[in-house]
Design an enzyme around this catalytic site. Structure first.
Site, PDB file in Angstrom:
ATOM      1  N   LYS A   1       0.830  -1.203   0.000  1.00  0.00           N
ATOM      2  CA  LYS A   1       0.000   0.000   0.000  1.00  0.00           C
ATOM      3  C   LYS A   1       0.872   1.263   0.000  1.00  0.00           C
ATOM      4  O   LYS A   1       2.095   1.167   0.175  1.00  0.00           O
ATOM      5  CB  LYS A   1      -0.914  -0.039   1.233  1.00  0.00           C
TER       6      LYS A   1
ATOM      7  N   HIS B   1      -1.767  -5.573   1.454  1.00  0.00           N
ATOM      8  CA  HIS B   1      -3.034  -6.282   1.223  1.00  0.00           C
ATOM      9  C   HIS B   1      -2.724  -7.671   0.693  1.00  0.00           C
ATOM     10  O   HIS B   1      -1.815  -7.842  -0.112  1.00  0.00           O
ATOM     11  CB  HIS B   1      -3.896  -5.529   0.205  1.00  0.00           C
TER      12      HIS B   1
ATOM     13  N   TYR C   1     -12.278  -2.436  -2.875  1.00  0.00           N
ATOM     14  CA  TYR C   1     -12.774  -2.474  -1.496  1.00  0.00           C
ATOM     15  C   TYR C   1     -14.301  -2.417  -1.427  1.00  0.00           C
ATOM     16  O   TYR C   1     -14.860  -2.034  -0.407  1.00  0.00           O
ATOM     17  CB  TYR C   1     -12.148  -1.349  -0.678  1.00  0.00           C
TER      18      TYR C   1
ATOM     19  N   GLU D   1      -9.843 -10.331  -7.496  1.00  0.00           N
ATOM     20  CA  GLU D   1      -8.863  -9.241  -7.373  1.00  0.00           C
ATOM     21  C   GLU D   1      -7.803  -9.328  -8.468  1.00  0.00           C
ATOM     22  O   GLU D   1      -7.424  -8.306  -9.043  1.00  0.00           O
ATOM     23  CB  GLU D   1      -8.224  -9.285  -5.979  1.00  0.00           C
TER      24      GLU D   1
ATOM     25  N   ASN E   1      -1.560  -0.307   7.490  1.00  0.00           N
ATOM     26  CA  ASN E   1      -1.055  -1.658   7.764  1.00  0.00           C
ATOM     27  C   ASN E   1      -0.275  -2.270   6.596  1.00  0.00           C
ATOM     28  O   ASN E   1      -0.107  -3.480   6.502  1.00  0.00           O
ATOM     29  CB  ASN E   1      -2.180  -2.566   8.263  1.00  0.00           C
TER      30      ASN E   1
END
Ligand code: DAT
Ligand code: MG
Length: 151
Positions: free
Chosen positions: A11, A117, A51, A128, A114
């Site tokens: 990310k 992914h 998402y 995805e 975080n």
């Protein structure tokens, strides 16, 4: 033992903190195989599709703003039970609970930052991968070390 593919993304926080190599290295050292990669900016449309399942939740807007705030490293990784292996290598969603030795447990402290992914199951992985990559972007190849990773 099923050979699986998982969609993995470093990310924007991972890119900004210079952790792309560290995260790739952890997956490589685990024995997983990189089969596609794309360093890219993320449009709002792509982020919202990715998402979609979280639409309507209180953190959705912040999540979309975060994911579109800078470039990401989008990847497909392959290996036996790759989906679960990657999830356990990443650690729990909230880095506060993530165990030491995991990416989030070693390198992150905040659920909204975080770092990484990874697909959470075979159906989401398939969706995805199709969302982020064209079929021809996936490279099939063997590695000399493969028999030293998998019996
Ligand atoms: P994961 O990324 O571990 O699959 P998820 O799919 O439940 O976790 O959520 C997607 C991302 O949304 C997650 O990596 C961080 C953010 N997120 C999830 N729950 C959150 C919360 N309660 N507050 C803030 N951000 C959250
Ligand atoms: Mg998820």
């Amino acid at each position: 033992m099923a050979v699986e593919r998982s969609f993995v993304m470093v990310k924007p926080d991972g890119v900004q903190r210079g952790l792309v190599g560290e995260i790739i290295s952890r997956l490589e050292r685990r024995g997983l195989k990189l089969v596609a990669a794309r360093f890219m900016a993320v449009s709002r449309e792509l982020a919202e599709k990715h998402y979609e399942v979280h639409r309507g939740k209180p953190f959705f807007e912040g999540l979309i703003r975060f994911i579109t705030s800078g470039p990401v490293m989008a990847m497909v990784w392959e290996g036996p039970n790759a989906i679960e292996v990657i999830r356990s290598t990443m650690g729990t969603t909230n880095p506060v609970q993530a165990g030491p030795g995991t990416i989030r447990g070693d390198l992150a402290v905040d659920i909204g930052r975080n770092l990484v992914h990874g697909s959470d199951g075979p159906d989401t992985a398939e969706k995805e991968i199709a969302l982020w990559f064209r079929p021809e972007d996936i490279v099939e190849y063997g590695r000399a070390a493969d028999p030293w990773v998998v019996e």
